[in-house]
Design an enzyme around this catalytic site. Structure first.
Site, PDB file in Angstrom:
ATOM      1  N   ARG A 102       0.889  -1.178   0.000  1.00 38.86           N
ATOM      2  CA  ARG A 102       0.000   0.000   0.000  1.00 38.86           C
ATOM      3  C   ARG A 102       0.911   1.206   0.000  1.00 38.86           C
ATOM      4  NH1 ARG A 102      -5.396   1.172   3.517  1.00 38.86           N
ATOM      5  NH2 ARG A 102      -6.127  -0.210   1.878  1.00 38.86           N
ATOM      6  N   HIS A 129      -7.193   0.914  -6.566  1.00 37.81           N
ATOM      7  CA  HIS A 129      -7.412   0.002  -5.430  1.00 37.81           C
ATOM      8  C   HIS A 129      -8.105  -1.241  -5.991  1.00 37.81           C
ATOM      9  CE1 HIS A 129      -7.699  -1.396  -1.455  1.00 37.81           C
ATOM     10  NE2 HIS A 129      -8.524  -0.526  -0.915  1.00 37.81           N
ATOM     11  N   GLN A 132     -10.058  -3.787  -3.772  1.00 35.24           N
ATOM     12  CA  GLN A 132     -11.364  -3.277  -3.337  1.00 35.24           C
ATOM     13  C   GLN A 132     -12.401  -3.495  -4.440  1.00 35.24           C
ATOM     14  OE1 GLN A 132     -12.168  -1.735  -0.248  1.00 35.24           O
ATOM     15  NE2 GLN A 132     -14.192  -2.184  -1.063  1.00 35.24           N
ATOM     16  N   ASP A 223     -17.374   7.037  -1.511  1.00 35.99           N
ATOM     17  CA  ASP A 223     -16.124   6.867  -0.767  1.00 35.99           C
ATOM     18  C   ASP A 223     -15.845   8.212  -0.105  1.00 35.99           C
ATOM     19  OD1 ASP A 223     -13.657   6.005   0.211  1.00 35.99           O
ATOM     20  OD2 ASP A 223     -12.622   6.105  -1.715  1.00 35.99           O
ATOM     21  N   CYS A 263     -16.491   1.579   0.345  1.00 37.53           N
ATOM     22  CA  CYS A 263     -15.335   0.719   0.628  1.00 37.53           C
ATOM     23  C   CYS A 263     -14.914   0.780   2.091  1.00 37.53           C
ATOM     24  CB  CYS A 263     -14.172   1.097  -0.281  1.00 37.53           C
ATOM     25  SG  CYS A 263     -13.554   2.765  -0.017  1.00 37.53           S
ATOM     26  N   ARG A 291     -13.901  -8.571   1.114  1.00 42.99           N
ATOM     27  CA  ARG A 291     -12.462  -8.346   0.895  1.00 42.99           C
ATOM     28  C   ARG A 291     -11.706  -9.650   1.155  1.00 42.99           C
ATOM     29  NH1 ARG A 291     -10.164  -3.379   1.061  1.00 42.99           N
ATOM     30  NH2 ARG A 291      -8.393  -4.592   0.283  1.00 42.99           N
TER      31      ARG A 291
HETATM   32  N1   CP Z   1     -11.336  -0.344   2.189  1.00 47.01           N
HETATM   33  C1   CP Z   1     -10.084  -0.439   2.633  1.00 47.01           C
HETATM   34  O1   CP Z   1      -9.121  -0.625   1.880  1.00 47.01           O
HETATM   35  O2   CP Z   1      -9.962  -0.322   3.993  1.00 47.01           O
HETATM   36  P1   CP Z   1      -8.612  -0.167   4.803  1.00 47.01           P
HETATM   37  O3   CP Z   1      -8.012   1.157   4.424  1.00 47.01           O
HETATM   38  O4   CP Z   1      -9.009  -0.209   6.248  1.00 47.01           O
HETATM   39  O5   CP Z   1      -7.684  -1.292   4.438  1.00 47.01           O
HETATM   40  N1  NVA Z   2     -10.005   6.577  -1.349  1.00 47.68           N
HETATM   41  C1  NVA Z   2      -9.646   6.116  -0.035  1.00 47.68           C
HETATM   42  C2  NVA Z   2      -9.840   4.653   0.084  1.00 47.68           C
HETATM   43  C3  NVA Z   2      -9.580   4.074   1.441  1.00 47.68           C
HETATM   44  C4  NVA Z   2      -9.720   2.587   1.477  1.00 47.68           C
HETATM   45  C5  NVA Z   2      -8.206   6.497   0.253  1.00 47.68           C
HETATM   46  O1  NVA Z   2      -7.366   6.369  -0.633  1.00 47.68           O
HETATM   47  O2  NVA Z   2      -7.933   6.930   1.379  1.00 47.68           O
END
Ligand code: CP
Ligand code: NVA
Length: 306
Positions: A102, A129, A132, A223, A263, A291
């Site tokens: 990430r 993502h 997701q 989101d 999400c 997930r």
């Molecule tokens: N939706 C999602 O990716 O959640 P987290 O940021 O908690 O992993």
């Molecule tokens: N768009 C959000 C998604 C979190 C899972 C972010 O990038 O923070």
């Protein structure tokens, strides 16, 4: 498919297969049976440059349930700071069987994939993502059946990483994707070009009217308006996204059968209300649970040759 950095890394058949494997593994689990240990002897290293709940827990749990191991690393790795991304990739590539990361800059994943020699999975970047999106589509399949062709999704809010991945996956499965956002927060023209190149023939509409977007949608997605790393823009974004909250008033324009996805994490009272999150249209918690199941499908295919 060697890596999973974007939905576009997989063919439509591979995506459908991963989802199907994920659903089968879920059926076994729901029946109280253990899944076959298809990842026995394999280790997944995970690197997080940003916080996570769902992604971290679902990947760790997925590795446990498939008989493998995982190692979780955080900021201490200093990707591109303490050490060049290519060097981290070369080191991990000689020790573990796959790496998931990430990151802030998507390019780090591309560099990792080039130098690591093992499969690399995107656990969220500034661009996309894809894990997701897999879980989101599995949630739609649970509602509407495995073949989603002809369905329609409305994404209300920011044209962000999640929206881009969902758009590409929808396009590949013949699902119409409508993004309703203030013009400054819609997909950038380079992203639109990329999406259209990834999925020629995608039914993609970019508009600014949320009520128009949810009309005719089978599912309404939203989101956060302010993603991780954009905290300094929060005030400007809250201002720009006034009128884009997913609430009962907006959903009065939607079909009775339309469901709502997010999400998570959600900022209740900002992009979505409590009534909607906790209401009859909401599928946000099954979506979060998916997930685990969708990623088991991904890992079983990518690392286990399923
Ligand atoms: N939706 C999602 O990716 O959640 P987290 O940021 O908690 O992993
Ligand atoms: N768009 C959000 C998604 C979190 C899972 C972010 O990038 O923070």
């Amino acid at each position: 498919m060697k890596h999973f950095l974007s939905i576009a890394d997989a063919t439509t058949d591979e995506l459908k297969h991963m989802l199907e494997v994920g659903r089968c593994l879920r059926d076994e689990r729901d029946a109280g049976k253990a899944n076959a240990p298809v990842l026995a002897g394999q280790t997944l290293a995970m690197i997080f440059e940003k916080p996570s709940l769902r992604t971290r827990v679902s990947f760790e749990q997925a590795m446990i349930e498939l008989g493998g191991h995982s190692i979780v690393l955080g900021q201490e790795v200093g990707l591109g700071k303490r050490e060049a991304v290519s060097d981290v990739a070369k080191v991990l590539g000689g020790m573990v069987h796959a790496v998931a990361a990430r990151v802030f800059e998507h390019q780090k994943l591309v560099d990792f994939a080039e130098h690591g020699g093992v499969p690399v999975i995107n656990m969220l970047s500034d661009e996309s993502h894809p894990c997701q999106a897999l879980a989101d589509i599995m949630t739609l399949q649970d509602e509407f059946g495995a073949d989603l062709a002809g369905r329609s999704v409305a994404f209300v809010g920011d044209g962000n990483n999640v929206a881009r991945s969902v758009a590409i996956l929808c396009g590949k499965l013949g699902v119409r994707f409508v993004l309703a956002s203030p013009q400054a927060y819609s997909f950038e023209s380079a992203a639109v070009k990329q999406i259209r190149a990834d999925v020629p023939g995608i039914a993609l509409d970019l508009i600014d009217d949320p009520a128009q977007a949810v009309k005719g949608a089978d599912a309404v997605f939203t989101d956060t308006f302010t993603s991780m790393g954009q905290e300094s823009e929060k005030q400007a974004r809250l201002e720009a996204f006034k009128g884009y909250q997913v609430n009962d008033q907006l959903l009065s324009h939607a079909a009775d059968h339309a469901i709502v996805l997010h999400c998570l994490p959600a900022y209740r009272g900002v992009e979505i209300t409590d009534e909607v999150m906790d209401g009859p249209r909401s599928r946000v918690f099954p979506e979060a649970h998916n997930r685990l199941h969708a990623q088991k499908g991904l890992l079983a295919v990518l690392m286990g040759g399923a």
